[in-house]
Each structure stands twice: as C-alpha cells, then as structure tokens.
Design a protein around this motif. Structure first.
Motif, mmCIF file in Angstrom:
data_model
loop_
_atom_site.group_PDB
_atom_site.id
_atom_site.type_symbol
_atom_site.label_atom_id
_atom_site.label_comp_id
_atom_site.label_asym_id
_atom_site.label_seq_id
_atom_site.Cartn_x
_atom_site.Cartn_y
_atom_site.Cartn_z
ATOM 1 N N SER A 169 45.825 43.253 30.506
ATOM 2 C CA SER A 169 46.024 44.034 29.283
ATOM 3 C C SER A 169 44.914 45.066 29.119
ATOM 4 O O SER A 169 43.886 45.022 29.823
ATOM 5 C CB SER A 169 46.037 43.098 28.072
ATOM 6 O OG SER A 169 44.757 42.526 27.885
ATOM 7 N N LEU A 170 45.106 45.977 28.183
ATOM 8 C CA LEU A 170 44.098 46.991 27.912
ATOM 9 C C LEU A 170 42.804 46.359 27.422
ATOM 10 O O LEU A 170 41.708 46.770 27.815
ATOM 11 C CB LEU A 170 44.636 47.985 26.877
ATOM 12 C CG LEU A 170 43.690 49.121 26.463
ATOM 13 C CD1 LEU A 170 43.264 49.943 27.665
ATOM 14 C CD2 LEU A 170 44.346 50.003 25.411
ATOM 15 N N SER A 171 42.918 45.332 26.589
ATOM 16 C CA SER A 171 41.707 44.668 26.085
ATOM 17 C C SER A 171 40.971 43.967 27.226
ATOM 18 O O SER A 171 39.733 43.961 27.259
ATOM 19 C CB SER A 171 42.078 43.658 24.994
ATOM 20 O OG SER A 171 42.953 42.666 25.500
ATOM 21 N N GLU A 172 41.712 43.373 28.196
ATOM 22 C CA GLU A 172 41.053 42.742 29.337
ATOM 23 C C GLU A 172 40.369 43.781 30.216
ATOM 24 O O GLU A 172 39.294 43.540 30.766
ATOM 25 C CB GLU A 172 42.083 41.965 30.163
ATOM 26 C CG GLU A 172 42.582 40.690 29.511
ATOM 27 C CD GLU A 172 43.678 40.025 30.338
ATOM 28 O OE1 GLU A 172 43.520 38.829 30.658
ATOM 29 O OE2 GLU A 172 44.667 40.711 30.662
ATOM 30 N N ALA A 173 40.991 44.950 30.368
ATOM 31 C CA ALA A 173 40.399 46.000 31.183
ATOM 32 C C ALA A 173 39.081 46.488 30.593
ATOM 33 O O ALA A 173 38.143 46.826 31.322
ATOM 34 C CB ALA A 173 41.382 47.167 31.320
ATOM 35 N N LEU A 174 38.992 46.493 29.250
ATOM 36 C CA LEU A 174 37.801 47.009 28.585
ATOM 37 C C LEU A 174 36.767 45.922 28.298
ATOM 38 O O LEU A 174 35.563 46.186 28.340
ATOM 39 C CB LEU A 174 38.196 47.688 27.270
ATOM 40 C CG LEU A 174 39.083 48.936 27.388
ATOM 41 C CD1 LEU A 174 39.506 49.419 26.019
ATOM 42 C CD2 LEU A 174 38.361 50.047 28.154
ATOM 43 N N CYS A 175 37.242 44.728 28.002
ATOM 44 C CA CYS A 175 36.338 43.682 27.510
ATOM 45 C C CYS A 175 36.141 42.522 28.479
ATOM 46 O O CYS A 175 35.411 41.577 28.172
ATOM 47 C CB CYS A 175 36.856 43.129 26.178
ATOM 48 S SG CYS A 175 37.132 44.401 24.923
ATOM 49 N N GLY A 176 36.782 42.564 29.629
ATOM 50 C CA GLY A 176 36.618 41.493 30.602
ATOM 51 C C GLY A 176 37.857 40.622 30.712
ATOM 52 O O GLY A 176 38.680 40.562 29.812
ATOM 53 N N PHE A 177 37.984 39.930 31.833
ATOM 54 C CA PHE A 177 39.181 39.116 32.089
ATOM 55 C C PHE A 177 38.795 37.856 32.853
ATOM 56 O O PHE A 177 37.747 37.788 33.516
ATOM 57 C CB PHE A 177 40.216 39.906 32.901
ATOM 58 C CG PHE A 177 39.684 40.405 34.229
ATOM 59 C CD1 PHE A 177 39.663 39.573 35.342
ATOM 60 C CD2 PHE A 177 39.201 41.696 34.357
ATOM 61 C CE1 PHE A 177 39.170 40.013 36.546
ATOM 62 C CE2 PHE A 177 38.704 42.144 35.583
ATOM 63 C CZ PHE A 177 38.688 41.308 36.671
ATOM 64 N N LYS A 178 39.639 36.863 32.761
ATOM 65 C CA LYS A 178 39.562 35.641 33.560
ATOM 66 C C LYS A 178 40.981 35.203 33.872
ATOM 67 O O LYS A 178 41.836 35.184 32.992
ATOM 68 C CB LYS A 178 38.838 34.516 32.808
ATOM 69 C CG LYS A 178 37.339 34.704 32.615
ATOM 70 C CD LYS A 178 36.747 33.479 31.911
ATOM 71 C CE LYS A 178 35.244 33.651 31.689
ATOM 72 N NZ LYS A 178 34.641 32.467 31.010
ATOM 73 N N PHE A 179 41.255 34.885 35.123
ATOM 74 C CA PHE A 179 42.555 34.316 35.464
ATOM 75 C C PHE A 179 42.390 33.406 36.681
ATOM 76 O O PHE A 179 41.465 33.565 37.480
ATOM 77 C CB PHE A 179 43.612 35.409 35.729
ATOM 78 C CG PHE A 179 43.252 36.383 36.809
ATOM 79 C CD1 PHE A 179 43.574 36.121 38.145
ATOM 80 C CD2 PHE A 179 42.608 37.587 36.510
ATOM 81 C CE1 PHE A 179 43.271 37.019 39.147
ATOM 82 C CE2 PHE A 179 42.301 38.493 37.510
ATOM 83 C CZ PHE A 179 42.629 38.210 38.829
ATOM 84 N N VAL A 180 43.299 32.455 36.813
ATOM 85 C CA VAL A 180 43.222 31.443 37.869
ATOM 86 C C VAL A 180 44.192 31.818 38.994
ATOM 87 O O VAL A 180 45.353 32.142 38.747
ATOM 88 C CB VAL A 180 43.551 30.038 37.318
ATOM 89 C CG1 VAL A 180 43.574 29.015 38.461
ATOM 90 C CG2 VAL A 180 42.533 29.637 36.259
ATOM 91 N N VAL A 181 43.689 31.757 40.212
ATOM 92 C CA VAL A 181 44.497 32.020 41.405
ATOM 93 C C VAL A 181 44.569 30.743 42.228
ATOM 94 O O VAL A 181 43.538 30.109 42.497
ATOM 95 C CB VAL A 181 43.878 33.148 42.259
ATOM 96 C CG1 VAL A 181 44.656 33.319 43.567
ATOM 97 C CG2 VAL A 181 43.855 34.456 41.487
#
Length: 401
Positions: free
Chosen positions: A258-270
C-alpha cells in the motif's frame, strides 16, 4: 555438461584412448580454430552458395558443411567439440533433421566407444521438477523400458554387414547419381531379435540444478548389434512456480504494497522453498519508490535467500523483490489529514504563484487513456470534407472574381 550421480563415462581396463580430433569441423568450413562467430557464419554462407546441390554441389559434402556449421555456431556444442571432438557430442547435440555428425565424417555408427565399437543412440527422457525440488534436491526412482538383444546378432546379407545400401539413379542422359541410405533390413549391418526390458533407475537431482540439466546413466540405454549400449539421459524441465521466478541462482518475487507501507515501512512473510517462514521488512525510514527512473522498476533484495549454487549448495543467490504500490481507490483526504501530510512530506514541486483574479479554474476528472482522441470534434475533419464536397460527393469550388 555434468554427468548424473550414477552416470560417468570414464575409461576402462586401463586402455589408452587416442587424442580426440578437434580440427575436422573447422577444416570443413575452412576457418581457424580461433575464428569468431562472425567468421564462421561468413564462411558457411560462402560455402553454401558454392556447394549447394542446387548449384551442382555434392549432397554429401553439403551435409558435412551443414553439420559443421550446426555445431560450431552453437557456443555450448562448440565448447564440447573443442574439448572432446565428435565423441563429446550427445544425441541432443545432433543437427536438426537427425543428421549424425559422427556418421557423416566417419561412416557407420554414431560414437566409437572403448575397443573401437560404435555406441548406440542415447535415450532421452524429460523429467519435470518443481522449483522446490531444485532448491532442496530430490531422489526419485523411475522405471524405463529399453530394447535388448535376444540371442546373437547375425551379419545382414542385404548390405553385407555395412549397414547402408547404395542405389544408382539416372538423372539425365549419361548422368547417374549414387544414393546411399541406411539398410532397411537390419540395424548397423546385423540382424537380431529384440525384446523389451524394464529397468528402475534412481535419479538424484542435486541442489541448485538448473533447467535443462542432463543426468546421464551410462550403458543403461537400448542395445544395438555390434555396438556398446547407449546411455539413458534425463533432462530436467523446471515447472512454473506460483510465487517465485528464477534466473540463475537468484529468485524474483513480485509484491503489492500500500501507499502507507511504501512511505512508512512494511513487513510481510514469505514461505521459502525449504518451508521456512521468512519475515521480509524494510529498514527504518526506508521509502519504496514507484520507479528508479522512467520505466525502470524499483527493486530490493535479500542476500543469501536465493537458490543454492550448483556444486556449492551452502552458497546461495539473492532474493529480489519487485514492488507495485497500490494507491487507495476512491479515497479522499480531509483538510486536517492533508495538512498533516504536507507537514510530514517534502514541499510540493508545483507551487508557483498566480493571480486569483486572472486565472480560470479547471478541475480534473479520472479518465481512461484509451479515450484520448475520441472526444467531441474527433470526426470534424470528415465533416469538413463533406461540407467542401457538396451533395453526392461532388467537390464545389469557390468562384473567383
């Protein structure tokens, strides 16, 4: 090409092999062994124009020219030939149309094995494997059926043990053409009854093996009279994966954020190919951009989370992540939210001053780019033509004084 774990050609009985002939194909094309790809191509074109059967050339000589070019124009086949000669060319390396390079240059069988006997053709099987199999390695037992001889072979009376028959064909007054073809009554000059035999082979897929890797089982293929048994070759065929794409030792993952993840950071599990749960996250303050430059996507990578490298599975490639930023659909911001964003984000780049008394306001609406050129007046040119032409398509000219 790597041999399979149960393959391996190897010498036998301490018998010394003669040095491989790695010059014959170059001599046919009339080029040096250090010739470039361009030189090889030019020489082939020159010879093809001169030696083609349609130009009166010898068909057998032209076949040799074609076969030499097929091998030397392919970097992989050329490398094998430079190391091992014609014996280094596998069944899958033969030119299109089933031409046999060994037959063309030396007659008789395909490859000569130890003791001077020819070697029967390889039997090639495609083996589909998943990306997980290539990551973790795999052992599988596969059943094959091969042809084996029943009884002792006897020399063919039709071709007198030559394996080929010669026919003469008259192509014009006083002109006779000699045609050579394989004997229809035997295999390699001998007659023998054949039977089918079932074999179970244990195939080991190494970690990091790649698409089209060949796993060879020497002497486990079909038997042929007066010849060494052929080999069985399994060719790995990598299947498409739902999550990853592979290039060499690197893996590629496409991820929406999302736009907020692009600007504020992200975490996801692979979920990795070995079953591990890998938490992928950005560094504090790191921003994901839509593109690096125009048309160049923005990617990040995790070191050591790609494919194992063949031969050294403890060394791994990288995991590349290609991001797509998903903007919020049909979402509008309030005045307070906009002011907070303006405070947090860099200043606007389109903030030129203007006189509110002299400008006209123009509000934008969303529209599909395919609508470009389809607005009102798009057919105006046609209307003008009709007006100018008058009734019944007849053009009317203005009177001049």
């Amino acid at each position: 090409m790597d041999d399979g774990p149960m393959g391996g050609g190897g010498g036998g009985g301490g018998r010394q092999r003669e040095p491989a002939d790695t010059d014959a194909l170059y001599k046919v094309l009339g080029v040096d062994k250090k010739a470039s790809d361009s030189d090889i191509k030019k020489s082939f074109r020159r010879l093809a124009l001169k030696k083609h059967p349609d130009k009166g050339g010898d068909p057998e000589e032209f076949k040799k020219i074609q076969a030499a070019y097929e091998v030397l124009s392919d970097p992989e086949k050329r490398e094998k030939y430079d190391k091992y000669g014609l014996e280094g060319l596998e069944g899958g390396d033969m030119p299109e149309g089933g031409m046999d390079v060994f037959d063309l240059f030396f007659g008789g069988g395909r490859r000569r094995a130890r003791g001077g006997k020819r070697k029967a053709e390889d039997t090639v099987y495609p083996l589909k494997v998943s990306l997980e199999d290539l990551y973790n390695g795999k052992t599988a037992k596969l059943a094959i059926t091969r042809s084996v001889m029943k009884g002792e072979p006897k020399k063919c009376t039709t071709c007198r043990g030559q394996g080929v028959v010669v026919q003469m064909r008259q192509i014009g007054p006083g002109m006779v053409q000699q045609l050579q073809s394989r004997c229809p009554d035997c295999t390699g000059g001998y007659r023998v009854q054949m039977k089918k035999e079932r074999q179970v082979l244990e195939v080991n897929v190494d970690k990091g093996a790649s698409h089209n890797t060949k796993l060879r089982f020497s002497g486990m293929g079909n038997e042929s009279p007066n010849a060494e048994p052929g080999d069985v070759v399994f060719v790995l065929q990598q299947k498409e994966h739902a999550t990853f794409k592979r290039k060499g030792a690197d893996l590629l993952l496409q991820k929406d954020i999302s736009l907020s993840e692009a600007l504020c950071g992200f975490k996801f599990v692979v979920r990795q190919l070995d079953g591990r749960q890998l938490l992928v996250q950005s560094k504090p303050g790191q921003i994901v951009r839509p593109e690096v430059t125009s048309g160049v996507p923005y990617v990040m990578c995790v070191e050591g989370e790609g494919m194992p490298k063949h031969g050294n599975p403890f060394d791994k490639g990288r995991l590349f992540v290609l991001f797509t930023i998903v903007f919020p659909p049909n979402y509008s911001l309030g005045e307070e939210q906009m002011e907070m964003l303006k405070t947090a984000l860099p200043p606007a780049i389109n903030d030129e001053g203007y006189d509110p008394e002299t400008v006209e306001e123009a509000m934008l609406d969303e529209i599909d780019l395919n609508e470009l050129g389809k607005g009102q007046g798009a057919s105006g040119d046609d209307d003008d033509d009709d007006d100018e032409a008058g009734h019944n398509g007849q053009r009317v000219q203005c009177a001049q004084s």
